[in-house]
Design a protein around this motif. Structure first.
Motif, mmCIF file in Angstrom:
data_model
loop_
_atom_site.group_PDB
_atom_site.id
_atom_site.type_symbol
_atom_site.label_atom_id
_atom_site.label_comp_id
_atom_site.label_asym_id
_atom_site.label_seq_id
_atom_site.Cartn_x
_atom_site.Cartn_y
_atom_site.Cartn_z
ATOM 1 N N THR A 1 1.342 -1.250 0.179
ATOM 2 C CA THR A 1 0.054 -0.308 -0.258
ATOM 3 C C THR A 1 0.811 0.925 0.519
ATOM 4 N N PRO A 2 0.804 2.006 -1.058
ATOM 5 C CA PRO A 2 1.933 3.066 -0.842
ATOM 6 C C PRO A 2 2.162 3.933 0.140
ATOM 7 N N GLN A 3 2.177 4.894 0.166
ATOM 8 C CA GLN A 3 2.595 5.832 1.787
ATOM 9 C C GLN A 3 2.548 6.981 0.353
ATOM 10 N N LEU A 4 1.571 8.259 0.756
ATOM 11 C CA LEU A 4 1.887 8.875 0.254
ATOM 12 C C LEU A 4 1.604 9.905 0.842
ATOM 13 N N THR A 5 2.476 10.886 1.284
ATOM 14 C CA THR A 5 3.105 12.468 2.393
ATOM 15 C C THR A 5 2.228 13.850 1.735
ATOM 16 N N VAL A 6 1.654 14.678 2.591
ATOM 17 C CA VAL A 6 1.298 15.460 2.721
ATOM 18 C C VAL A 6 1.956 16.637 1.579
ATOM 19 N N HIS A 7 2.771 16.308 2.190
ATOM 20 C CA HIS A 7 3.811 17.202 0.401
ATOM 21 C C HIS A 7 3.362 16.284 -0.923
ATOM 22 N N ASP A 8 3.576 15.412 -1.320
ATOM 23 C CA ASP A 8 3.607 14.743 -2.348
ATOM 24 C C ASP A 8 1.854 15.041 -3.343
ATOM 25 N N LEU A 9 0.757 15.270 -2.084
ATOM 26 C CA LEU A 9 -0.018 15.083 -2.013
ATOM 27 C C LEU A 9 -0.446 16.235 -2.651
ATOM 28 N N TRP B 1 -0.677 17.439 7.631
ATOM 29 C CA TRP B 1 -1.481 18.737 6.458
ATOM 30 C C TRP B 1 -1.555 19.924 7.112
ATOM 31 N N LYS B 2 -2.811 20.049 8.227
ATOM 32 C CA LYS B 2 -2.324 21.023 8.964
ATOM 33 C C LYS B 2 -0.981 21.844 9.128
ATOM 34 N N ASN B 3 -0.190 20.641 9.817
ATOM 35 C CA ASN B 3 0.868 21.299 10.521
ATOM 36 C C ASN B 3 2.031 21.817 9.645
ATOM 37 N N ALA B 4 1.774 21.160 8.080
ATOM 38 C CA ALA B 4 2.703 21.679 6.879
ATOM 39 C C ALA B 4 1.986 23.039 6.406
ATOM 40 N N GLY B 5 0.982 23.623 6.973
ATOM 41 C CA GLY B 5 0.343 24.996 6.787
ATOM 42 C C GLY B 5 -0.397 25.098 5.718
ATOM 43 N N TYR B 6 -1.039 23.831 4.585
ATOM 44 C CA TYR B 6 -1.947 23.956 3.795
ATOM 45 C C TYR B 6 -2.959 23.968 4.056
ATOM 46 N N SER B 7 -4.083 24.885 3.029
ATOM 47 C CA SER B 7 -5.239 25.361 3.530
ATOM 48 C C SER B 7 -5.744 24.124 3.757
ATOM 49 N N ILE B 8 -7.339 24.494 4.658
ATOM 50 C CA ILE B 8 -8.008 23.462 4.189
ATOM 51 C C ILE B 8 -9.887 24.388 4.767
ATOM 52 N N GLU B 9 -10.216 23.424 3.702
ATOM 53 C CA GLU B 9 -11.558 23.979 3.659
ATOM 54 C C GLU B 9 -13.364 23.681 4.961
ATOM 55 N N LYS B 10 -14.024 24.854 5.132
ATOM 56 C CA LYS B 10 -14.743 24.879 6.103
ATOM 57 C C LYS B 10 -16.105 25.012 5.484
#
Length: 464
Positions: free
Chosen positions: A362-370, A455-464
């Motif tokens: 099962t490949p692991q995908l980092t939040v950065h690559d995502l 994802w949050k700790n990397a500083g990427y935006s989230i939708e609310k």
């Protein structure tokens, strides 16, 4: 006086031992099935367990009352006679007002329905002032910052139980003094109540001030609040309710898990009778696992997810990381009533590899690559509905992991031959879901380690 709290991680369950060293007697309230902790505590304090009390017929874990009674040999089980409760094993039925003394401590049963019709709480008071309790073992009626959910017995009983819960909270708990200590049966993480607080105990004064369930004077407003805040009902709750009412089967020791060398293990898988569970952590599972396995990592929450994802009618085949921890792993299944094991893989995945048997990954995908390749993936959020509603990665579809237990069909609206990135809060549930997707024919499934937290700790935006 002897007072001990026993915490069972994963199911966030709290049980209690109350004893009197002068008379050498003790009671255990709401035991779970791995009863050695109670036996060792009683020996440490030099008391015999003579009484076992149940607050109600539990739905989230397998009761250990019969197991403890069998282990100590001279204890009686006391359970509620209220609400027309019936049991398939020998109990001494008690009702509102019945009391028991352990030295200077008096325990009095109080009928506190709402979570279930038969629910009892147990007041704790000094024997010379029995009408002035200093504590209450609240079971699943009142929690830290929450209250027991009234919807576990089905829609036909929810309205009446909601009325009973409203009355219990207002007419019983709010009439106790502010300094009364509340000892609940569950802490944070249990689905027996909505958003239960982190502290293992509280006071009536604290809850009177801060518990949202105690702020409603109008029943209709209360009922609306309760229904809107309830998390999804786990699939094993109705199953365990029946098991606990009938009387759980005695185990007598750590569950037996026969050792199977790789070829015999493969034969057992291919027979199709058992369900294959890999309890290694997600990165190890992702690097190589046996095709068809579901990944339930051996963290304390394994109990909850085993109960929610597995079939109670089929035995279990286990892959473990460390065979010296096999009993620990097996107990985490048994605490939710899963104790039929076909066997475990002797030598673990190293032995499987050395035997030249096939592997899946099962490949692991980092939040950065995502983030960088987001447009290339179908993104699937498998958290609880309330979590998804609160915030999400933009463009994500949602399907709660527990609803995937019986497989996945067209309701996911995902293409099986295109890449899927699965995330949750930390990656644990996502790895469960990814393994289920692979088992159901999805060809390019990626798990996202760290998931929303990363994802949050990397500083990427989230939708609310």
């Amino acid at each position: 006086m002897i007072f001990e709290t026993i915490q069972t991680e994963g199911i966030s369950q709290l049980s209690y031992l109350i004893g009197d060293d002068s008379s050498g007697t003790a009671a255990v309230i709401d035991p779970q099935p791995n009863v050695e902790s109670y036996v060792q505590l009683s020996r440490k304090h030099g008391v015999a367990i003579t009484h076992i009390f149940e607050t109600h017929i539990h739905a989230d874990f397998m009761s250990g009352s019969r197991e403890l009674q069998s282990r100590v040999g001279n204890a009686n089980i006391f359970a509620s006679s209220e609400g027309d409760a019936s049991y398939g094993f020998d109990v001494q039925k008690i009702s509102d007002g019945d009391s028991f003394e352990f030295g200077s401590t008096k325990i009095t049963a109080r009928h506190t329905p709402g979570h279930t019709p038969e629910h009892l709480s147990y007041e704790l008071a000094d024997s010379d002032s029995p009408d002035e309790p200093w504590g209450v073992l609240s079971g699943d009626s009142l929690f830290v910052g929450s209250a027991g959910r009234p919807d576990l017995l089905g829609e036909e009983e929810t309205e009446e139980l909601t009325k009973q819960l409203f009355s219990t909270l207002r007419d019983y708990y709010l009439n106790l003094a502010d300094d009364v200590i509340v000892y609940p049966c569950h802490g944070a993480g249990s689905a027996c109540g909505a958003s239960i607080g982190e502290r293992p105990m509280t006071t009536i004064g604290q809850e009177r001030k801060n518990n949202a369930f105690l702020q409603h004077d109008d029943f209709d407003e209360f009922a609306k609040f309760v229904s809107e805040g309830a998390p999804p009902v786990p699939q094993h709750y109705p199953i365990l309710k029946k098991i606990n009412a009938k009387g759980p089967e005695l185990i007598g020791h750590a569950p037996v898990v026969p050792g199977l060398p790789p070829k015999r293990f493969q034969d057992a898988i291919q027979s199709g009778q058992a369900q294959l569970v890999d309890t290694r952590q997600m990165l190890a599972f992702g690097g190589g696992h046996i095709e068809g396995a579901i990944n339930l990592g051996d963290r304390p929450e394994l109990s909850v997810w085993a109960g929610d994802m597995l079939d109670y009618d089929r035995p279990i085949l286990l892959v473990v990381e460390d065979e010296t921890q096999l009993d620990w792993v097996a107990w985490h299944f048994a605490v939710v009533g899963l104790h039929r094991f076909e066997g475990y893989l002797v030598g673990g995945m190293k032995a499987w590899d050395n035997a030249g048997l096939p592997l899946s990954t099962t490949p692991q995908l980092t939040v950065h690559d995502l983030k960088e390749h987001k447009s290339e993936f179908q993104i699937l959020d498998v958290r609880a509905p309330s979590e998804f509603k609160s915030n999400r990665i933009s463009g994500a579809k949602h399907h709660y992991v527990a609803e995937m237990r019986d497989g996945v069909n067209g309701e996911l609206d995902l293409k099986r031959d295109q890449p899927v990135a699965v995330y949750c809060g930390s990656g644990y549930r996502a790895s469960i879901a990814a393994s289920v997707l692979q088992r159901n024919g999805f060809q390019h499934v990626h798990n996202v380690p760290g998931s929303m937290s990363a994802w949050k700790n990397a500083g990427y935006s989230i939708e609310k």
